[in-house]
Design a protein around this motif. Sequence first.
Motif, PDB file in Angstrom:
ATOM      1  N   SER A 218     -48.061  -5.789  56.115  1.00  0.00           N
ATOM      2  CA  SER A 218     -46.856  -6.045  55.320  1.00  0.00           C
ATOM      3  C   SER A 218     -46.677  -4.968  54.253  1.00  0.00           C
ATOM      4  O   SER A 218     -45.550  -4.636  53.886  1.00  0.00           O
ATOM      5  CB  SER A 218     -46.927  -7.424  54.661  1.00  0.00           C
ATOM      6  N   THR A 245     -52.247  -4.479  53.344  1.00  0.00           N
ATOM      7  CA  THR A 245     -52.139  -5.920  53.114  1.00  0.00           C
ATOM      8  C   THR A 245     -51.558  -6.619  54.336  1.00  0.00           C
ATOM      9  O   THR A 245     -50.630  -6.115  54.972  1.00  0.00           O
ATOM     10  CB  THR A 245     -51.253  -6.207  51.889  1.00  0.00           C
ATOM     11  N   GLN A 247     -50.184 -10.571  55.696  1.00  0.00           N
ATOM     12  CA  GLN A 247     -49.745 -11.892  55.269  1.00  0.00           C
ATOM     13  C   GLN A 247     -50.305 -12.954  56.210  1.00  0.00           C
ATOM     14  O   GLN A 247     -50.083 -12.907  57.421  1.00  0.00           O
ATOM     15  CB  GLN A 247     -48.214 -11.965  55.242  1.00  0.00           C
ATOM     16  N   GLN A 276     -54.537  -9.816  47.249  1.00  0.00           N
ATOM     17  CA  GLN A 276     -53.675  -8.807  46.640  1.00  0.00           C
ATOM     18  C   GLN A 276     -52.989  -9.326  45.379  1.00  0.00           C
ATOM     19  O   GLN A 276     -52.775  -8.580  44.422  1.00  0.00           O
ATOM     20  CB  GLN A 276     -52.610  -8.344  47.634  1.00  0.00           C
ATOM     21  N   ASP A 310     -50.615 -19.815  51.990  1.00  0.00           N
ATOM     22  CA  ASP A 310     -50.193 -18.417  52.084  1.00  0.00           C
ATOM     23  C   ASP A 310     -51.180 -17.510  51.364  1.00  0.00           C
ATOM     24  O   ASP A 310     -51.615 -17.804  50.247  1.00  0.00           O
ATOM     25  CB  ASP A 310     -48.797 -18.246  51.478  1.00  0.00           C
ATOM     26  N   SER A 312     -52.074 -13.205  50.745  1.00  0.00           N
ATOM     27  CA  SER A 312     -51.875 -11.762  50.930  1.00  0.00           C
ATOM     28  C   SER A 312     -53.253 -11.118  50.946  1.00  0.00           C
ATOM     29  O   SER A 312     -53.837 -10.835  49.887  1.00  0.00           O
ATOM     30  CB  SER A 312     -51.012 -11.179  49.807  1.00  0.00           C
ATOM     31  N   GLU A 314     -55.855  -8.303  51.375  1.00  0.00           N
ATOM     32  CA  GLU A 314     -55.833  -6.846  51.193  1.00  0.00           C
ATOM     33  C   GLU A 314     -57.180  -6.239  51.574  1.00  0.00           C
ATOM     34  O   GLU A 314     -58.238  -6.771  51.231  1.00  0.00           O
ATOM     35  CB  GLU A 314     -55.523  -6.514  49.734  1.00  0.00           C
TER      36      GLU A 314
END
Length: 350
Positions: A218, A245, A247, A276, A310, A312, A314
Amino acid sequence: MRSFKTRALLLFAYYLFFTKADRISRSALRGGRSLQVESSVKKFEKRIPASNFVETNGATVKDATNGLFWFNKGDWVTYELDLPEAGQYWLEVRLSSPLGEGAFQVINRETNEVYASLNTVPMTTAWEEFKTVEVGLTLPKGLVPLTLQVVTEGWGLQWFSVAQVDDATPGLPPGLDSPTSAAPPVNPPVNITRTNAARQGDLTNQPYRAMIASATYSEMEGMLIQDSIEGLKNLYWIDRGDHVTYQLNLPVRGNFLFKARIASPEGIGAFQIRNQVSGEVYATVTELPSTGSFQTWATITTSVELPAGDLSLEIRALSHGWNLLWIVLELQPEPLIDVTSPVVLVNEAN
């Protein structure tokens, strides 16, 4: 005189030869039936490339030659067959699975009848390498919406073939002597009685696995993309401070196996696995195997504790000297047991 004897011997030799040949020929004719039944007789055979589907859900077409890749659990792909008659068929599936992971069912899309279940697939070590798995089916006459339903991801499809086999022929391949190749037996049900309720978001025994190509990020900074010898695109020219990164949406919080497919000619490289948004570091990898070149790949594994919902995720480089091809997250099941409260296992089968 000698010439006459020679001609007579030659004529006698011809007579013996052709007489014996005739016996062999007639013997072969008499035994033709037994010779014929030792091999399968295919009355119908059709090979279908993976990309020639009539309907699909979730499957990604890599290209016409290498077929369908990036299946996830629950994905399916349907092909239409016009079968001459009901009977026993032999299914061959040409697939790829770098880690030897994957499972699928063969079903009728309209009736949901399960014709077969394949719960293991062979390891091919790379996406560009393929192996064939085989199973027997009993199929109806006419148009059949044959569907491959993904149970476990980690594999790709190149083609499959369906061949009708004479059901009067003895010695058929395994699986063709029964109406269907059923899934392995399920263990008897076990009821778990808890004195404490499970908290929302806690680890459960439900399986979860996500395989992510490195180039499907992403966000990314500092890295470049190139084709790899394993068929996917990889990230390269990685320096300290570069990051990428992905998702994710995780069903539960818990302990995950983190696998990464990397290449490092000299075993140089290090990175962090981070959140992230919050900056929380889940794990730090400081040792990579030496693979000999930037296109010779090895898989490394570590353990990370990740939250539900959810995320993120990294990957932040701490040094140069390595390439990244893909990552895998696999939930490690653990029972929800409170050591202060008793848990009673009751096997209803007994």
